[in-house]
Design an enzyme around this catalytic site. Structure first.
Site, short mmCIF file in Angstrom:
data_model
loop_
_atom_site.label_atom_id
_atom_site.label_comp_id
_atom_site.label_asym_id
_atom_site.label_seq_id
_atom_site.Cartn_x
_atom_site.Cartn_y
_atom_site.Cartn_z
N ASP A 38 0.87 -1.18 0.00
CA ASP A 38 0.00 0.00 0.00
C ASP A 38 0.90 1.23 0.00
O ASP A 38 2.01 1.18 0.53
CB ASP A 38 -0.89 0.03 1.25
CG ASP A 38 -2.16 0.84 1.05
OD1 ASP A 38 -3.25 0.25 1.09
OD2 ASP A 38 -2.06 2.07 0.83
N ASN A 91 -5.62 -4.65 -6.38
CA ASN A 91 -6.84 -4.09 -5.79
C ASN A 91 -6.75 -2.60 -5.48
O ASN A 91 -7.77 -1.94 -5.33
CB ASN A 91 -7.12 -4.90 -4.51
CG ASN A 91 -8.06 -4.22 -3.57
OD1 ASN A 91 -9.25 -4.20 -3.83
ND2 ASN A 91 -7.55 -3.64 -2.50
N TYR A 162 -13.81 6.83 -13.48
CA TYR A 162 -13.83 5.63 -12.62
C TYR A 162 -14.48 4.48 -13.38
O TYR A 162 -13.95 3.37 -13.44
CB TYR A 162 -14.60 5.94 -11.33
CG TYR A 162 -14.62 4.80 -10.31
CD1 TYR A 162 -13.56 4.63 -9.42
CD2 TYR A 162 -15.69 3.91 -10.24
CE1 TYR A 162 -13.56 3.60 -8.49
CE2 TYR A 162 -15.70 2.87 -9.32
CZ TYR A 162 -14.63 2.72 -8.44
OH TYR A 162 -14.64 1.69 -7.52
N LYS A 166 -12.69 1.01 -14.68
CA LYS A 166 -13.16 -0.31 -14.23
C LYS A 166 -13.62 -1.16 -15.42
O LYS A 166 -13.42 -2.38 -15.41
CB LYS A 166 -14.27 -0.16 -13.19
CG LYS A 166 -13.79 0.50 -11.88
CD LYS A 166 -12.70 -0.31 -11.18
CE LYS A 166 -12.37 0.21 -9.80
NZ LYS A 166 -11.30 -0.56 -9.14
N ILE A 195 -19.66 -1.28 -0.85
CA ILE A 195 -19.01 -1.97 0.26
C ILE A 195 -18.58 -0.98 1.35
O ILE A 195 -18.10 0.12 1.04
CB ILE A 195 -17.76 -2.76 -0.26
CG1 ILE A 195 -18.12 -3.59 -1.50
CG2 ILE A 195 -17.18 -3.65 0.85
CD1 ILE A 195 -19.23 -4.60 -1.33
N THR A 197 -16.36 0.66 3.33
CA THR A 197 -14.93 0.97 3.49
C THR A 197 -14.79 2.50 3.57
O THR A 197 -15.76 3.24 3.37
CB THR A 197 -14.08 0.49 2.29
OG1 THR A 197 -14.41 1.29 1.15
CG2 THR A 197 -14.30 -0.98 1.97
P1 NAI Z 1 -9.98 1.93 0.52
O1 NAI Z 1 -9.81 3.36 0.25
O2 NAI Z 1 -10.46 1.47 1.84
O3 NAI Z 1 -8.63 1.13 0.18
C1 NAI Z 1 -7.88 1.39 -0.94
C2 NAI Z 1 -6.42 1.24 -0.58
O4 NAI Z 1 -5.65 1.44 -1.76
C3 NAI Z 1 -5.98 2.29 0.44
O5 NAI Z 1 -5.32 1.64 1.54
C4 NAI Z 1 -5.02 3.18 -0.34
O6 NAI Z 1 -3.96 3.70 0.45
C5 NAI Z 1 -4.53 2.25 -1.43
N1 NAI Z 1 -4.09 2.97 -2.61
C6 NAI Z 1 -4.76 3.94 -3.27
N2 NAI Z 1 -4.04 4.39 -4.29
C7 NAI Z 1 -2.88 3.69 -4.29
C8 NAI Z 1 -1.73 3.71 -5.10
N3 NAI Z 1 -1.62 4.57 -6.13
N4 NAI Z 1 -0.73 2.85 -4.83
C9 NAI Z 1 -0.82 1.99 -3.80
N5 NAI Z 1 -1.89 1.94 -2.98
C10 NAI Z 1 -2.92 2.78 -3.23
O7 NAI Z 1 -10.97 1.43 -0.62
P2 NAI Z 1 -11.70 0.04 -0.89
O8 NAI Z 1 -13.14 0.31 -0.88
O9 NAI Z 1 -11.14 -1.02 -0.07
O10 NAI Z 1 -11.29 -0.16 -2.43
C11 NAI Z 1 -10.46 -1.21 -2.89
C12 NAI Z 1 -10.78 -1.46 -4.34
O11 NAI Z 1 -12.16 -1.85 -4.45
C13 NAI Z 1 -10.61 -0.24 -5.24
O12 NAI Z 1 -10.04 -0.66 -6.47
C14 NAI Z 1 -12.04 0.22 -5.47
O13 NAI Z 1 -12.19 0.92 -6.68
C15 NAI Z 1 -12.77 -1.10 -5.47
N6 NAI Z 1 -14.20 -1.03 -5.21
C16 NAI Z 1 -14.68 -0.56 -4.01
C17 NAI Z 1 -16.03 -0.53 -3.78
C18 NAI Z 1 -16.62 -0.06 -2.50
O14 NAI Z 1 -17.87 0.06 -2.44
N7 NAI Z 1 -15.86 0.21 -1.46
C19 NAI Z 1 -16.98 -0.93 -4.83
C20 NAI Z 1 -16.37 -1.42 -6.03
C21 NAI Z 1 -15.02 -1.45 -6.20
#
Ligand code: NAI
Length: 255
Positions: A38, A91, A162, A166, A195, A197
């Site tokens: 991360d 992810n 976005y 995706k 989700i 988060t």
């Molecule tokens: P989150 O914000 O809780 O976690 C994302 C993590 O990715 C964070 O820890 C962040 O520091 C890290 N990150 C962001 N940009 C980065 C980079 N350039 N390099 C390295 N690390 C990086 O978000 P969440 O919800 O856990 O999202 C995870 C994945 O799931 C994402 O790809 C998001 O688009 C996808 N997603 C999330 C949904 C939701 O409802 N939460 C729905 C559909 C997809």
């Protein structure tokens, strides 16, 4: 009882946050040793501490998935620590509000916001696969799961880049699945719905009730519910699954 990924090595990007952290914990619970990557180093370390406290094994990696040299170092460090990479969960991702594009329709997005969104959510996935695949080829196979979204399947108002990113992740997933089937590398995507988060906390506050009303299960998903699908896809139980995108969305895409 042995876990479904017993003895495997799993790399998780975005492992300091909601879905990535839940997946890292689930990989460890199911017997894998985990590399938690991360760009938020403290968050990644916290995930690793949780894994270690539960009796698992994990290492912390930091870096930005949009930077080729960082991604190369992440894979290199995983190989140095564990010697191989069997499972990769690509992810890491960001939401429109993280590129100052909240509430903006397609023509209103700035070029800078568009470029950053594509860099993280699409190019980042490609850069990770670009580094992971040659090692998986050398070691005789592997399993990759990329995080897409229901936004990879439908349009969503005010989420232009976005949604584009995706949809692109699903295209990359299908193509890599075809290209590396003969190398015993399976490549799949997961499409989470809404989700619980950090990413959705603000949306939830502003218009969560309206979104939940559209979801057949009438609730948000838990990060752990995505993790279950990811770990299964990376396990031998999914040995005949590749090029697929799995919705984990409380039935939303069936509407
Ligand atoms: P989150 O914000 O809780 O976690 C994302 C993590 O990715 C964070 O820890 C962040 O520091 C890290 N990150 C962001 N940009 C980065 C980079 N350039 N390099 C390295 N690390 C990086 O978000 P969440 O919800 O856990 O999202 C995870 C994945 O799931 C994402 O790809 C998001 O688009 C996808 N997603 C999330 C949904 C939701 O409802 N939460 C729905 C559909 C997809």
């Amino acid at each position: 009882m042995t876990g479904i990924v017993e003895g495997k090595i799993a790399l998780v990007t975005g492992g300091g946050g909601g879905i990535g952290r839940a997946a890292a914990l689930a990989f460890a619970r199911e017997g894998a040793r985990v590399a938690v990557a991360d760009f938020a180093a403290a968050a990644a370390r916290d995930t690793v501490a949780q894994i270690n406290a539960a009796g698992g094994q994990a290492i912390t990696l930091t870096g930005d998935v949009t930077r080729a040299e960082d991604v190369c170092a992440m894979i290199g460090d995983t190989l140095s620590a564990y010697g191989r990479v069997d499972c990769a969960f690509n992810n890491a991702g960001i939401a429109p509000y993280q590129v100052n594009a909240s509430g903006q329709k397609t023509a209103e997005w700035s070029e800078e916001s568009f470029d950053r969104m594509i860099a993280v959510n699409l190019k980042g996935v490609w850069l990770c696969m670009k580094e992971e695949i040659p090692h998986m080829q050398n070691q005789g196979g592997g399993a990759i799961v990329n995080t897409a979204s229901i936004a990879g399947l439908i349009g969503l108002v005010t989420s232009s880049a976005y949604v584009a990113a995706k949809h692109g992740v699903i295209g990359l997933t299908k193509t890599a699945a075809l290209e590396y089937a003969d190398a015993n590398i399976r490549v799949n995507a997961v499409c989470p719905g809404f989700i619980k988060t950090q990413m959705t906390a603000d949306t939830m506050r502003r218009r969560g009730d309206a979104i939940i009303a559209q979801i057949p299960f009438r609730r948000m998903g838990e990060p752990g519910e995505i993790a279950e699908m990811v770990v299964w896809l990376c396990s031998e139980r999914a040995s005949y699954v590749s090029g697929a995108s799995y919705n984990v969305d409380g039935g939303w895409m069936a509407v």
